[in-house]
Motif scaffolding. Structure first.
Motif, PDB file in Angstrom:
ATOM      1  N   HIS A 162     -64.138  98.098 -91.612  1.00  0.00           N
ATOM      2  CA  HIS A 162     -63.551  96.778 -91.404  1.00  0.00           C
ATOM      3  C   HIS A 162     -62.849  96.365 -92.687  1.00  0.00           C
ATOM      4  O   HIS A 162     -63.419  96.430 -93.770  1.00  0.00           O
ATOM      5  N   LEU A 163     -61.610  95.979 -92.580  1.00  0.00           N
ATOM      6  CA  LEU A 163     -60.874  95.526 -93.741  1.00  0.00           C
ATOM      7  C   LEU A 163     -61.245  94.070 -93.994  1.00  0.00           C
ATOM      8  O   LEU A 163     -60.528  93.146 -93.668  1.00  0.00           O
ATOM      9  N   SER A 164     -62.427  93.879 -94.587  1.00  0.00           N
ATOM     10  CA  SER A 164     -62.956  92.525 -94.731  1.00  0.00           C
ATOM     11  C   SER A 164     -62.142  91.676 -95.702  1.00  0.00           C
ATOM     12  O   SER A 164     -62.180  90.462 -95.640  1.00  0.00           O
ATOM     13  N   ASN A 165     -61.403  92.336 -96.597  1.00  0.00           N
ATOM     14  CA  ASN A 165     -60.625  91.545 -97.534  1.00  0.00           C
ATOM     15  C   ASN A 165     -59.287  91.091 -96.934  1.00  0.00           C
ATOM     16  O   ASN A 165     -58.577  90.319 -97.532  1.00  0.00           O
ATOM     17  N   VAL A 166     -58.957  91.587 -95.751  1.00  0.00           N
ATOM     18  CA  VAL A 166     -57.727  91.191 -95.089  1.00  0.00           C
ATOM     19  C   VAL A 166     -58.059  90.126 -94.051  1.00  0.00           C
ATOM     20  O   VAL A 166     -58.803  90.370 -93.122  1.00  0.00           O
ATOM     21  N   ARG A 167     -57.532  88.933 -94.238  1.00  0.00           N
ATOM     22  CA  ARG A 167     -57.788  87.846 -93.297  1.00  0.00           C
ATOM     23  C   ARG A 167     -56.506  87.496 -92.575  1.00  0.00           C
ATOM     24  O   ARG A 167     -55.471  87.326 -93.194  1.00  0.00           O
ATOM     25  N   MET A 168     -56.611  87.382 -91.263  1.00  0.00           N
ATOM     26  CA  MET A 168     -55.461  86.970 -90.481  1.00  0.00           C
ATOM     27  C   MET A 168     -55.468  85.452 -90.362  1.00  0.00           C
ATOM     28  O   MET A 168     -56.495  84.874 -90.047  1.00  0.00           O
ATOM     29  N   ARG A 169     -54.327  84.861 -90.625  1.00  0.00           N
ATOM     30  CA  ARG A 169     -54.191  83.420 -90.482  1.00  0.00           C
ATOM     31  C   ARG A 169     -52.866  83.140 -89.781  1.00  0.00           C
ATOM     32  O   ARG A 169     -51.822  83.121 -90.410  1.00  0.00           O
ATOM     33  N   PHE A 170     -52.954  82.941 -88.469  1.00  0.00           N
ATOM     34  CA  PHE A 170     -51.777  82.571 -87.697  1.00  0.00           C
ATOM     35  C   PHE A 170     -51.688  81.054 -87.694  1.00  0.00           C
ATOM     36  O   PHE A 170     -52.623  80.393 -87.261  1.00  0.00           O
ATOM     37  N   LEU A 171     -50.589  80.503 -88.188  1.00  0.00           N
ATOM     38  CA  LEU A 171     -50.443  79.045 -88.307  1.00  0.00           C
ATOM     39  C   LEU A 171     -49.113  78.589 -87.734  1.00  0.00           C
ATOM     40  O   LEU A 171     -48.125  79.316 -87.755  1.00  0.00           O
ATOM     41  N   GLY A 172     -49.086  77.369 -87.251  1.00  0.00           N
ATOM     42  CA  GLY A 172     -47.849  76.754 -86.790  1.00  0.00           C
ATOM     43  C   GLY A 172     -47.595  76.960 -85.309  1.00  0.00           C
ATOM     44  O   GLY A 172     -48.407  77.546 -84.594  1.00  0.00           O
ATOM     45  N   ASN A 173     -46.453  76.450 -84.846  1.00  0.00           N
ATOM     46  CA  ASN A 173     -46.061  76.659 -83.448  1.00  0.00           C
ATOM     47  C   ASN A 173     -44.570  76.942 -83.384  1.00  0.00           C
ATOM     48  O   ASN A 173     -43.783  76.352 -84.102  1.00  0.00           O
ATOM     49  N   ILE A 174     -44.231  77.885 -82.513  1.00  0.00           N
ATOM     50  CA  ILE A 174     -42.860  78.371 -82.403  1.00  0.00           C
ATOM     51  C   ILE A 174     -42.517  78.520 -80.927  1.00  0.00           C
ATOM     52  O   ILE A 174     -43.298  79.088 -80.165  1.00  0.00           O
ATOM     53  N   GLU A 175     -41.340  78.025 -80.538  1.00  0.00           N
ATOM     54  CA  GLU A 175     -40.907  78.167 -79.152  1.00  0.00           C
ATOM     55  C   GLU A 175     -40.126  79.457 -78.978  1.00  0.00           C
ATOM     56  O   GLU A 175     -39.468  79.930 -79.900  1.00  0.00           O
ATOM     57  N   ALA A 176     -40.219  80.024 -77.778  1.00  0.00           N
ATOM     58  CA  ALA A 176     -39.492  81.253 -77.433  1.00  0.00           C
ATOM     59  C   ALA A 176     -39.219  81.226 -75.939  1.00  0.00           C
ATOM     60  O   ALA A 176     -39.779  80.403 -75.203  1.00  0.00           O
ATOM     61  N   LYS A 177     -38.379  82.152 -75.488  1.00  0.00           N
ATOM     62  CA  LYS A 177     -38.062  82.251 -74.057  1.00  0.00           C
ATOM     63  C   LYS A 177     -38.440  83.626 -73.538  1.00  0.00           C
ATOM     64  O   LYS A 177     -38.236  84.622 -74.223  1.00  0.00           O
ATOM     65  N   THR A 178     -38.966  83.643 -72.329  1.00  0.00           N
ATOM     66  CA  THR A 178     -39.236  84.915 -71.665  1.00  0.00           C
ATOM     67  C   THR A 178     -37.957  85.351 -70.955  1.00  0.00           C
ATOM     68  O   THR A 178     -37.154  84.519 -70.553  1.00  0.00           O
ATOM     69  N   ASP A 179     -37.802  86.668 -70.803  1.00  0.00           N
ATOM     70  CA  ASP A 179     -36.651  87.147 -70.041  1.00  0.00           C
ATOM     71  C   ASP A 179     -37.043  87.249 -68.564  1.00  0.00           C
ATOM     72  O   ASP A 179     -38.157  86.881 -68.175  1.00  0.00           O
ATOM     73  N   ALA A 180     -36.147  87.751 -67.732  1.00  0.00           N
ATOM     74  CA  ALA A 180     -36.382  87.822 -66.282  1.00  0.00           C
ATOM     75  C   ALA A 180     -37.596  88.676 -65.927  1.00  0.00           C
ATOM     76  O   ALA A 180     -38.246  88.455 -64.909  1.00  0.00           O
ATOM     77  N   LYS A 181     -37.934  89.652 -66.789  1.00  0.00           N
ATOM     78  CA  LYS A 181     -39.080  90.537 -66.516  1.00  0.00           C
ATOM     79  C   LYS A 181     -40.391  89.982 -67.066  1.00  0.00           C
ATOM     80  O   LYS A 181     -41.440  90.567 -66.871  1.00  0.00           O
TER      81      LYS A 181
END
Length: 194
Positions: free
Chosen positions: A36-55
């Motif tokens: 386990h890469l214990s020294n690597v921490r994931m921090r997802f922050l904020g909000n972002i809009e995007a669009k899905t395609d037809a599929k």
């Protein structure tokens, strides 16, 4: 030159040590290192809009892709949130920790516990990003989260939520309610010396 994952770097390093040792460390055949890469921490922050395609494909925002790459994560797991009408993307290591934690709290010999665990793990989808950073949201998930075309990615620390964007900029909680809730939670923890 393509970036190498941290696991690849580890294996290359270990294999060189085996070669230098004259085989004293053994062969690398069928060796699977679980670390386990214990020294690597994931921090997802904020909000972002995007669009899905037809599929139903959508680009994972580059900010979130960079966090994944820097932590050596390659796969995501998607499931409908337990409480809210949104989808949750778990990096594979975070998903595995969640699943292990739940399994430890549930008995295999309790019928209700088995149903809970089955419900939690049965309706998930493994997600791998394509070369452009896109992934497919299957139609059943789009329906579960009431997503039409525009989505909002919300960073939640170690996971990413995907919300339908039809509600615009409506806050999750009203400002006054949010302030009171934070005061309750944080005020009580500072009173206790935390």
């Amino acid at each position: 030159m393509a970036k190498m994952s941290k696991k690849k770097i580890f294996f290359d390093f270990f294999e060189k040590k085996v070669e230098k040792s004259g085989g004293l460390w053994g062969k690398m055949r069928n060796f699977v290192a679980k670390f386990h890469l214990s020294n690597v921490r994931m921090r997802f922050l904020g909000n972002i809009e995007a669009k899905t395609d037809a599929k139903g494909r959508v680009f994972l925002p580059s900010v979130f892709r960079k966090v994944l790459q820097s932590s050596g994560e390659e796969k995501l797991v998607m499931r409908k949130d337990v409480f809210q009408p949104c989808l949750v993307l778990y990096p594979e290591s975070v998903w595995n920790e969640q699943m292990d934690t739940l399994r430890q709290r549930l008995s295999r010999w309790n019928a209700r516990h088995q149903l809970i665990f089955r419900q939690f793990v049965a309706d998930v989808e493994e997600v791998t990003l394509d070369g452009n950073g896109r992934f497919l949201i299957p139609k059943r998930y789009l329906k579960m989260a009431e997503i039409e075309q525009t989505v909002k990615f919300v960073g939640m620390g170690d996971t990413i939520e995907i919300w339908r964007s039809a509600d615009g900029d409506k806050p999750f909680m009203e400002a006054e309610e949010f302030g009171q809730a934070l005061e309750e939670i944080m005020g009580s923890s500072t009173e206790n010396g935390l």
